[in-house]
Enzyme design. Sequence first.
Site: not given
Length: 645
Positions: A389-390, A49, A344, A415, A92, A316
């Site tokens: 990613h999360r 990112d 995402e 990311k 993204n 998040d």
Amino acid sequence: MESLKLPPLAKASGIVRLPGSKSISNRMLLLAALAKGRTEIRDLLDSDDTRVMLAALAKVGVGVTAIAANAWAVEGCGGAFSVREADLFMGNAGTAIRPLTAALALSGGRYRLSGVARMHERPIGDLVDGLRQIGADIRYLGNEGFPPLEIHPARVELANPIRLRGDVSSQFLTALLMALPLTGQRAVIEMSTELISKPYVEITLNLMARFGVKVEREDWQRFTIPAGQSYLSPGILHVEGDASTASYFLAAGAIGGGPVRVEGVGRASIQGDVKFADALATMGARIEWGENHIEARGPASGGLKAFDLDLNHIPDAAMTLAVVALFADGPCRLRNIASWRVKETDRIAAMAMELKKMGAVVDVSEDAIAVTPAPTFISGAAIDTYDDHRMAMCFSLAALGGVSVTINDPACVNKTFPGYFHAFAEIAAPVIAIDGPSASGKGTVAERVATAFGYHYLDSGSLYRLTALAGLRAGKALDDEAGLATVAASLPARFSAGRIYLDEADVTDAIRTEEISVGASKVAALPAVRAALLDRQRAYRRFPGLVADGRDMASVVFPGAVAKVFLTASAQARAERRYKQLIGKGMPANMHALLQDLQDRDARDAQRSVAPLRQCDDADLVDTTEMDIEAAVAAVMAIARRQGL
Ligand code: DC
């Protein structure tokens, strides 16, 4: 790598230095780009990112230069971007496309912004509507309300307040706030719907202030940027550690006993996601706050408690809680998280699907998710990560349920944190620590146990031996603590197929001479040398696990080791083994001298002030006086198996 198979994990403890915050990194980069003067940004996050943002800024004429590891110099434009025509690919990265769209729309040029397929499904219409109200010329190249976009030069006019929706993403407000000072005019934004994720807007206001632009805020309803303000570089800035990333490690500490300490965020953090630690505390985890660290441990007694929380302020980090819910003592509810649907991936749907694979019962609504944990975890689940990613980071925690978990497409963590799985291994991969007196056979036993379990192996003594050898070769005296610590901190050493290399020369035998043995014991008594080798030793902790052999493995280096073994044998037995070894190699040996030597060394080792030889309180004793190697290996393996390995 297609997938990463995590072994069953039982405990987590250790220290993690967090990578820089994504939210702060990308905001600082943009503000520095728009500011007058040169800004040096230290500890910038190195990830997909931020690379997207750096590349885009370079394309529109901003001077961005890497000046050191994770440090960048940004030559600001002092206003609008100097390059007036560009085609920008945003991957993204929501934190890049939203604010750039606003800044480019007010820059008087022609720009095209596009991204990956998922980016073209992520809404941007509210922001475009806001910008069009002041005259910006933004056109949709695909679907209405979504990227890709084309921006054309336009005259902007700020006579009336901008009416902006705040209930889909707070990034639209952030984007407008950061861009509007480019007009030099007084600007007013009024929220037409409830603003979500408010703490992220707080980060924005905080950083704008550091660049000299003040915003008047009336509740979370109306924002006014007084006329005539422009960004001015504050000089040098540091990026805090990423508080969302911290959530995985803090959760690991709460689930896996801890303590797990994250460094880089703390009491003074400007990131809302540090409040994740409070959510863990409501589950019974013990949390300690420092200025620049947070530490998490499991509950003082019993397991983690169920929760029912409004998590709008930490969208998040809230994902991490959904997985922590698997470890709770009852049904948990995460509320007010509708923004998950436009991230995402559709995170509510993705989370529900994957939590079920772990055995949980999951119910979802438009803006909430309820998780009822199963009494036991399902082993061997293959978790899909949806290029999010999360998802990958969250579900690594499920292995702490004592089951193997496979993470598909683990590289999606790039990311925000390319080193995630290494960092996670450094707190969670199982460690078997083996110590014992000289000639107890611990090296041989440790190596065989490592092979039997398929674990990595750390012969820490060899690092002290290498330090002595490299130090002597560099002309250092063996009591030159600072000089030897420097040598230790950057040993050009490599271990490969049972051989040890220094500067690419094979020194396997050279570090075993009597001179180097004596030298190693001297350098090992220097606290600065021990400190310099600490991180290097901890970096050996990798999946699926590690056998670490040496003096302070169980106490200082890996205090959270799952199994700790103190291997010993009578001095007589050890002297006999060494005697046979030497004779076997055709070397001269004297039994009496060897025994005397061992007894002297034991006494010295036990008495030295730095890392003396002694059995750790929680270590198991294995006396091998009457055992051969096979029996000793079996005894250590039995201890490890009792700990669930
Ligand atoms: O295990 P070994 O003989 O290769 O160790 C070399 C020297 O380093 C010895 O004097 C013990 C010391 N050492 C230490 O102080 N701490 C360790 N973790 C490993 C070895």
